[in-house]
Design an enzyme around this catalytic site. Structure first.
Site, PDB file in Angstrom:
ATOM      1  N   THR A   1      -9.429 -31.283  -7.258  1.00 24.79           N
ATOM      2  CA  THR A   1     -10.279 -29.970  -6.741  1.00 24.79           C
ATOM      3  C   THR A   1     -10.146 -30.192  -5.245  1.00 24.79           C
ATOM      4  OG1 THR A   1     -11.769 -29.765  -8.629  1.00 24.79           O
ATOM      5  CG2 THR A   1     -12.758 -29.144  -6.578  1.00 24.79           C
TER       6      THR A   1
ATOM      7  N   VAL B   1     -16.184 -23.391 -17.577  1.00 22.64           N
ATOM      8  CA  VAL B   1     -16.244 -23.134 -16.375  1.00 22.64           C
ATOM      9  C   VAL B   1     -17.075 -24.395 -15.636  1.00 22.64           C
ATOM     10  CG1 VAL B   1     -17.301 -21.809 -14.386  1.00 22.64           C
ATOM     11  CG2 VAL B   1     -16.097 -20.720 -16.185  1.00 22.64           C
TER      12      VAL B   1
ATOM     13  N   GLY C   1     -17.856 -31.415 -13.604  1.00 20.13           N
ATOM     14  CA  GLY C   1     -18.803 -30.007 -13.270  1.00 20.13           C
ATOM     15  C   GLY C   1     -19.849 -30.106 -13.974  1.00 20.13           C
TER      16      GLY C   1
HETATM   17  N1  ASP Z   1     -15.747 -30.073 -10.431  1.00 25.77           N
HETATM   18  C1  ASP Z   1     -14.516 -29.818 -11.331  1.00 25.77           C
HETATM   19  C2  ASP Z   1     -14.900 -29.124 -12.482  1.00 25.77           C
HETATM   20  O1  ASP Z   1     -15.727 -29.698 -13.231  1.00 25.77           O
HETATM   21  C3  ASP Z   1     -13.567 -30.730 -11.420  1.00 25.77           C
HETATM   22  C4  ASP Z   1     -13.078 -31.567 -10.063  1.00 25.77           C
HETATM   23  O2  ASP Z   1     -14.005 -31.792  -9.170  1.00 25.77           O
HETATM   24  O3  ASP Z   1     -12.023 -32.127 -10.019  1.00 25.77           O
HETATM   25  O4  ASP Z   1     -14.349 -28.175 -12.706  1.00 25.77           O
END
Ligand code: ASP
Length: 301
Positions: A162, A191, A216
């Site tokens: 991300t 999500v 997340g």
């Molecule tokens: N935070 C993101 C999610 O959970 C994933 C990530 O940070 O790599 O969708």
């Protein structure tokens, strides 16, 4: 500051040229007088276009083999914010999030509604083949074999993550943006925190700008970006202390996995993570740092 995701990053040096190039592009914009909002949008757009990272083009695939993207942006001057979730084929979800902020009375659009708004606004769309890379298919197959949903870096042997950016500009305005393809093999419809204001992103000129990365669900349950900003605003912490206190809170409350970058209203920079690594880069007082924050790996390169 920009980041390229948290996880176990086995080959951090692969990401350094991209992080350096994108950081320098942002720094050049700031030197030219651009505002923080423009700079976070451009840095995240560049990160989305780079297939190395889990956002935009390089997004990981969900359980049905589709790249579904989430993104958010926030302007610390006014607390204006825009976000999109579960959008497909949008080339730069962060730009669509910005249009939601600037051209609708709303903060958050999802799925087909967000895509329809993007078409109406003339944003760029791409074919599925633009997003679905052979290595992402292989990564999905590995995750399916293990029946796991995984952080990109953790699942992909050193690749991708991300992305996010936090900026303070010459007029001391703050902005933040975050963009992701989510978790490999995530359920259709899932999500994470990245598009949720106060969880994966936050910016307020009275405190700081924050962008998060990690599992997340942990960031959603702890409102982590807002919590870190609270430490700056209400407890007078420095950027560094607030980043560390934020991650300590994440771990203490939910055994959370991930990290964050933070820039405060004085221009102080903070970064912390509970994962083995977090790819990040900063430009501060004319000095550039590119780091993986990983035990056993070079801290800076
Ligand atoms: N935070 C993101 C999610 O959970 C994933 C990530 O940070 O790599 O969708």
């Amino acid at each position: 500051m920009i980041h390229g995701g948290a996880g176990a990053i086995s080959t951090p040096e692969r990401f350094a040229p991209s992080l350096r190039r994108i950081l320098l592009a942002g720094a050049a914009m700031l030197r030219g007088g651009a505002c923080a909002l423009d700079v976070v949008a451009e840095c995240v757009r560049l990160l989305e276009d780079d297939p190395l990272f889990n956002a935009g083009r390089g997004s990981v695939l969900n359980a049905e083999g589709a790249a579904c993207c989430d993104a958010s942006i926030m302007d610390g001057r006014t607390l204006s914010a825009g976000a999109v979730a579960y959008v497909r084929r949008v080339r730069n979800p962060v730009l669509l999030a910005r249009l939601v902020m600037e051209r609708t009375p709303h903060v958050f659009l999802v799925g087909e509604g967000a895509e329809g708004f993007g078409r109406q606004q003339g944003v760029a769309f791409e074919e599925d083949t633009y997003f679905v890379m052979p290595e992402r298919l292989a990564q999905l197959a590995r995750a399916k074999e293990r029946e796991a949903t995984t952080l990109d870096h953790t699942s992909n042997d050193g690749k991708l993550g991300t992305v996010g950016a936090v900026v303070r500009d010459g007029a001391c305005n703050l902005a933040a943006a975050t963009s992701t393809g989510g978790l490999t093999n995530q359920m259709r419809g899932r999500v994470g925190d990245s598009p949720v204001i106060g969880a994966g992103v936050f910016a307020d000129n009275d405190s700081c700008a924050v962008s998060c990365t990690g599992t997340g669900e942990h960031f959603l349950r702890t409102s982590l970006a807002r919590t870190a900003a609270y430490f700056v605003e209400m407890q007078g912490m420095s950027a560094k202390d607030a980043a560390e206190a934020g991650v300590a809170y994440l771990v203490q409350k939910v055994k959370g996995s991930g990290g964050l970058i933070l820039v405060d209203r004085e221009g102080g920079c903070g970064v912390a993570h509970s994962t083995p690594g977090l790819l990040w880069a900063s430009f501060h007082n004319g000095e550039m740092t590119v780091a993986a924050g990983q035990a056993g790996a070079p801290e800076q390169f």
